[in-house]
Design an enzyme around this catalytic site. Structure first.
Site, PDB file in Angstrom:
ATOM      1  N   HIS A  74       0.945  -1.367   0.042  1.00 49.64           N
ATOM      2  CA  HIS A  74      -0.054  -0.075   0.154  1.00 49.64           C
ATOM      3  C   HIS A  74       0.810   1.063   0.061  1.00 49.64           C
ATOM      4  O   HIS A  74       1.734   1.230   0.979  1.00 49.64           O
ATOM      5  CB  HIS A  74      -0.896   0.055   1.337  1.00 49.64           C
ATOM      6  CG  HIS A  74      -2.088  -1.085   1.118  1.00 49.64           C
ATOM      7  ND1 HIS A  74      -3.281  -0.913   1.911  1.00 49.64           N
ATOM      8  CD2 HIS A  74      -2.170  -2.054   0.440  1.00 49.64           C
ATOM      9  CE1 HIS A  74      -3.959  -1.866   1.586  1.00 49.64           C
ATOM     10  NE2 HIS A  74      -3.562  -2.464   0.698  1.00 49.64           N
ATOM     11  N   TYR A 203      -9.041   5.425   7.601  1.00 46.81           N
ATOM     12  CA  TYR A 203      -9.245   5.808   9.106  1.00 46.81           C
ATOM     13  C   TYR A 203     -10.283   6.859   9.094  1.00 46.81           C
ATOM     14  O   TYR A 203      -9.793   7.922   8.682  1.00 46.81           O
ATOM     15  CB  TYR A 203      -7.656   6.501   9.624  1.00 46.81           C
ATOM     16  CG  TYR A 203      -6.831   5.440   9.924  1.00 46.81           C
ATOM     17  CD1 TYR A 203      -5.939   4.950   8.833  1.00 46.81           C
ATOM     18  CD2 TYR A 203      -6.510   4.686  11.377  1.00 46.81           C
ATOM     19  CE1 TYR A 203      -5.082   3.920   9.175  1.00 46.81           C
ATOM     20  CE2 TYR A 203      -5.465   3.988  11.381  1.00 46.81           C
ATOM     21  CZ  TYR A 203      -4.859   3.294  10.291  1.00 46.81           C
ATOM     22  OH  TYR A 203      -3.809   2.454  10.545  1.00 46.81           O
ATOM     23  N   PRO A 295      -3.711   0.320  19.061  1.00 50.34           N
ATOM     24  CA  PRO A 295      -3.406  -0.070  17.741  1.00 50.34           C
ATOM     25  C   PRO A 295      -3.636   0.779  16.697  1.00 50.34           C
ATOM     26  O   PRO A 295      -3.408   0.616  15.347  1.00 50.34           O
ATOM     27  CB  PRO A 295      -4.602  -1.277  17.757  1.00 50.34           C
ATOM     28  CG  PRO A 295      -5.707  -0.884  18.493  1.00 50.34           C
ATOM     29  CD  PRO A 295      -4.999  -0.288  19.751  1.00 50.34           C
ATOM     30  N   LYS A 299       1.310  -0.433  15.124  1.00 53.47           N
ATOM     31  CA  LYS A 299       2.709  -0.327  15.342  1.00 53.47           C
ATOM     32  C   LYS A 299       3.084  -1.589  16.079  1.00 53.47           C
ATOM     33  O   LYS A 299       4.439  -1.976  16.325  1.00 53.47           O
ATOM     34  CB  LYS A 299       3.107   0.864  16.156  1.00 53.47           C
ATOM     35  CG  LYS A 299       3.170   2.153  15.274  1.00 53.47           C
ATOM     36  CD  LYS A 299       4.287   1.999  14.396  1.00 53.47           C
ATOM     37  CE  LYS A 299       4.092   3.224  13.409  1.00 53.47           C
ATOM     38  NZ  LYS A 299       4.690   2.513  12.041  1.00 53.47           N
ATOM     39  N   TYR A 387       4.256   6.449   9.978  1.00 54.85           N
ATOM     40  CA  TYR A 387       3.428   5.270   9.762  1.00 54.85           C
ATOM     41  C   TYR A 387       4.083   4.198   9.013  1.00 54.85           C
ATOM     42  O   TYR A 387       4.154   3.067   9.119  1.00 54.85           O
ATOM     43  CB  TYR A 387       2.195   5.821   8.899  1.00 54.85           C
ATOM     44  CG  TYR A 387       1.091   4.764   8.904  1.00 54.85           C
ATOM     45  CD1 TYR A 387      -0.140   4.818   9.800  1.00 54.85           C
ATOM     46  CD2 TYR A 387       0.929   3.631   7.974  1.00 54.85           C
ATOM     47  CE1 TYR A 387      -0.870   4.001   9.472  1.00 54.85           C
ATOM     48  CE2 TYR A 387       0.287   2.658   7.961  1.00 54.85           C
ATOM     49  CZ  TYR A 387      -0.957   2.916   9.020  1.00 54.85           C
ATOM     50  OH  TYR A 387      -1.878   1.840   8.849  1.00 54.85           O
TER      51      TYR A 387
END
Ligand code: FAD
Ligand code: DHB
Length: 394
Positions: A74, A203, A295, A299, A387
């Site tokens: 991704h 998200y 979560p 990570k 990220y």
């Protein structure tokens, strides 16, 4: 019965298994002890996102063949709020770095397979694990295996037994500090048999709370919604879960969630936790045994990988060059990344969830933060850098 190894590893999660393979590569003998069965480990649904550094390490170790074939690369994520999606483009913002969607239990299958093929030193279904003599240079692990009491003598013990394991408790309370935070919400996670609703993770921040769209395969979606951490999953019918997902993910241009049968559902509590130092005498903690993150930043697994890479290097230096400097530095080295990750996970969590006691001011701040993150290149780059993961040597 007595056994002997150089490094006794407690726990066959990502941390313990990867450590054993990293050590094997350096010619360092270890034994992995695990209380659960191989079948149970390989069937437990947990994390799904691998950072670039984790992917690179697995590839470099020759463990990435199936991941390359079955995982999905991704190049960004979507932040969704006020009925609109905003893409954070990782490739552009991080100089070509990306993430891999490949479930934790598939990583574990690959690691277990590799270790069993190489020398088979994983003992599953052990019971009553205890550590002793950790302040000496001959630490021991005691356990029951196939009805027999075993004493494993080691040079070092790696406590990779997760948050509920026994290793951390062996450190005297006067010798450590605990830092912790619990959140007034949990995640209700489901697996749903339906093709992906989106090419990338979403998200979403909404009036009714957080929602996350992720994926497991071309036929299976992984979805989460913020919920009361004390709630009983039995209170949530499939229809209620779908309705909640649809409201929280709704967009002005009428985005549609692909739906299908829900095959698994559970509620996960959220907390932050760190123990300092991550070492006592000859006991070294790694992964969830030493720290927990909520979560939201995906990570937990990646942090476990970073810890054991440092630990393997430190042990290799000890055995090949008789130097203990990297072992001495282990905790400090790991904690730099641990706290960076604690902050990132806390920040993502705080920005994206509704807090039970929030007021209009707090909500305006959250919306402003989201707006800044998607409109400022510097802010978006900071999210992207964290990220995809800072370099393992950061
Ligand atoms: P673990 O994976 O917990 O492995 C520890 C192992 O030690 C286990 O196999 C356990 O059975 C074994 N063990 C425990 N006690 C003993 C003992 N006394 N003796 C021997 N063995 C023992 N992270 C994300 O990034 N995204 C997610 O969506 C996500 N979902 C999660 C859902 C759940 C329910 C949980 C618990 C965690 C989730 N995580 C998630 C976090 C992520 O899965 C962990 O950070 C990761 O598994 C850490 O790896 P580890 O090897 O340190 O610990
Ligand atoms: C998944 C889990 C996470 O915690 C996250 O932030 C993104 C994806 C997942 O399970 O796919």
């Amino acid at each position: 019965m007595q056994m002997r190894t150089r490094v006794g590893i407690i726990g066959a999660g990502p941390a313990g298994l990867l450590l054993s393979l990293l050590l094997l590569r350096e010619g360092i003998d270890s034994i992995v002890l695990e209380i659960r069965s191989r079948e149970e480990i390989e069937a437990t649904i947990r994390a799904g996102v691998l950072e670039q550094g984790t992917v690179d390490l697995l590839n470099e170790m020759g463990l990435g063949t199936r991941m390359q074939r079955e995982g999905a690369l991704h190049h960004g994520i979507e932040l969704r709020f006020d009925g609109e999606g905003h893409r954070i483009n990782f490739t552009e913002l991080t100089n070509g770095r990306a993430i891999m969607l490949y479930p934790q239990h598939e990583v574990l299958k690959d690691l277990i397979d590799a270790r069993l093929k190489q020398d088979g030193r994983i003992l599953f279904n052990v019971e009553d694990v205890q550590v002793s003599n950790i302040s000496t240079d001959q630490p021991r692990i005691h356990f029951l295996h196939e009805g027999e009491q075993v004493e494993l003598r080691c040079d070092f013990i790696a406590g990779c037994d997760g948050f509920h394991g026994v290793s951390r408790a062996a450190i005297p309370t006067t010798e450590h500090h605990i830092f912790t935070r619990s959140y007034p919400f949990g995640w209700l996670g489901i697996l749903m048999q339906a093709p992906p609703s989106s090419e990338e993770l979403i998200y979403a921040y909404s009036e009714r709370g957080f929602a996350l769209v992720s994926t497991r395969s071309p036929e299976l979606q992984r979805l989460y919604i913020q919920c009361d951490p004390q709630d009983d999953i039995a209170n949530w019918s499939d229809e209620m879960i779908l309705a909640e997902l649809q409201v929280r993910l709704a967009t002005r241009d009428n985005w549609q969630l692909h739906t299908g049968p829900i095959t698994q559902k559970s509620i996960l509590a959220m907390r932050s936790f760190v123990i300092e130092p991550m070492r006592h005498g000859r006991l070294f903690l790694a992964g969830d045994a030493a720290h927990i993150v909520p979560p939201t930043g995906a990570k937990g697994l990646n942090l476990a990988v970073a810890d054991v890479r440092h630990l393997a290097r430190a042990l290799a230096r000890f055995y090949t060059q008789q130097q203990s400097d990297l072992l001495e530095a282990y905790s400090t080295t790991c904690l730099r990344r641990v706290w960076r990750t604690e902050h990132f996970s806390w920040w993502m969590t705080s920005m994206l969830h509704r807090f039970p006691d929030d007021d209009a001011f707090q909500q305006r701040l959250q919306r402003s933060q989201l707006d800044y993150t998607v409109r400022s290149r510097a802010a978006a780059a900071s999210l992207a850098e964290n990220y995809v993961g800072l370099p393992l040597d950061w």
